[in-house]
Design an enzyme around this catalytic site. Sequence first.
Site, PDB file in Angstrom:
ATOM      1  N   ALA A   1      -1.624   0.532   6.568  1.00 23.04           N
ATOM      2  CA  ALA A   1      -1.713  -0.616   7.629  1.00 23.04           C
ATOM      3  C   ALA A   1      -2.583  -1.841   6.736  1.00 23.04           C
ATOM      4  O   ALA A   1      -3.352  -1.397   5.664  1.00 23.04           O
ATOM      5  CB  ALA A   1      -2.373  -0.278   8.842  1.00 23.04           C
ATOM      6  N   ASP A   2      -2.446  -2.818   7.322  1.00 21.12           N
ATOM      7  CA  ASP A   2      -3.049  -3.802   6.657  1.00 21.12           C
ATOM      8  C   ASP A   2      -3.670  -4.947   7.710  1.00 21.12           C
ATOM      9  O   ASP A   2      -2.853  -5.302   8.567  1.00 21.12           O
ATOM     10  CB  ASP A   2      -2.779  -4.656   5.442  1.00 21.12           C
ATOM     11  CG  ASP A   2      -3.939  -5.369   4.561  1.00 21.12           C
ATOM     12  OD1 ASP A   2      -4.499  -4.780   3.936  1.00 21.12           O
ATOM     13  OD2 ASP A   2      -4.216  -6.522   5.142  1.00 21.12           O
ATOM     14  N   THR A   3      -4.947  -5.308   7.932  1.00 19.57           N
ATOM     15  CA  THR A   3      -5.419  -6.305   8.804  1.00 19.57           C
ATOM     16  C   THR A   3      -5.938  -7.569   8.368  1.00 19.57           C
ATOM     17  O   THR A   3      -6.497  -7.428   7.365  1.00 19.57           O
ATOM     18  CB  THR A   3      -6.268  -5.470   9.764  1.00 19.57           C
ATOM     19  OG1 THR A   3      -5.888  -4.424  10.438  1.00 19.57           O
ATOM     20  CG2 THR A   3      -6.819  -6.419  11.285  1.00 19.57           C
TER      21      THR A   3
ATOM     22  N   LYS B   1       0.893  -1.198   0.085  1.00 19.22           N
ATOM     23  CA  LYS B   1       0.102   0.026  -0.037  1.00 19.22           C
ATOM     24  C   LYS B   1       0.863   1.049  -0.030  1.00 19.22           C
ATOM     25  O   LYS B   1       0.751   2.158  -0.779  1.00 19.22           O
ATOM     26  CB  LYS B   1      -0.902  -0.041   1.175  1.00 19.22           C
ATOM     27  CG  LYS B   1      -2.139  -1.143   1.076  1.00 19.22           C
ATOM     28  CD  LYS B   1      -2.945  -0.880   2.358  1.00 19.22           C
ATOM     29  CE  LYS B   1      -3.950  -1.800   2.275  1.00 19.22           C
ATOM     30  NZ  LYS B   1      -4.801  -1.661   3.555  1.00 19.22           N
TER      31      LYS B   1
ATOM     32  N   GLY C   1      -0.305  -5.385   9.955  1.00 18.64           N
ATOM     33  CA  GLY C   1       1.031  -4.464   9.816  1.00 18.64           C
ATOM     34  C   GLY C   1       0.926  -3.228   9.598  1.00 18.64           C
ATOM     35  O   GLY C   1       0.216  -2.719   8.954  1.00 18.64           O
TER      36      GLY C   1
END
Length: 194
Positions: free
Chosen positions: A68-70, A52, A105
């Site tokens: 961020a990534d979840t 991203k 992250g």
Amino acid sequence: MKIILGSQSPRRKEILNFFSLPFEQVSPVFDEETVPFGGNPEHYVLSLSAGKTKSLRYQFPKDILISADTIVYKEGKVFGKPRSKEEAFQNLRELAGHWHSVYTGVNVSNENQEIQQFEETKVLFNSLTDDEIHQYQEKIHCADKAGGYMVQGAGSLIIKKLEGCYYNVMGLPINTLRLCLSEIGIDLWKYLKD
């Protein structure tokens, strides 16, 4: 120099708005499906958040980027954003009565450096009947949430116990973000709102 939140998530924006840190929210143009899951959830969320950031770097070459990534993870299976209400139902049915982990992250970068960290929170769901899952889904828009659920609001009915950062389950762990920002010289403590 601006701060860019590289996310379309209203929850990440809400969390960042806890502080007086000025930022703009921009949706990254990044296909999460292009990143293969190699069996390690920590590396996976770091790769997703880095992707991203990379997708926005050319547009904002001198700015600070926060991405961020979840994901939800249980016994080797990744539960991302469900593609349908039926998939979300199956996710909730599979998670009901069991522990799982939520990984996020976080990627913070400027033109000179990139800082990455991840956060893990363990979540135990209550046992749920199909009817309870359907009732939950009537109230919750699940398409933009990892695993098809949220921790806040009606999420309190499905979650029995949580070990770790609550805000990680919402999508942006505050302490992890604070540590990443401090590496590039931003002290989040200075941006506390009254």
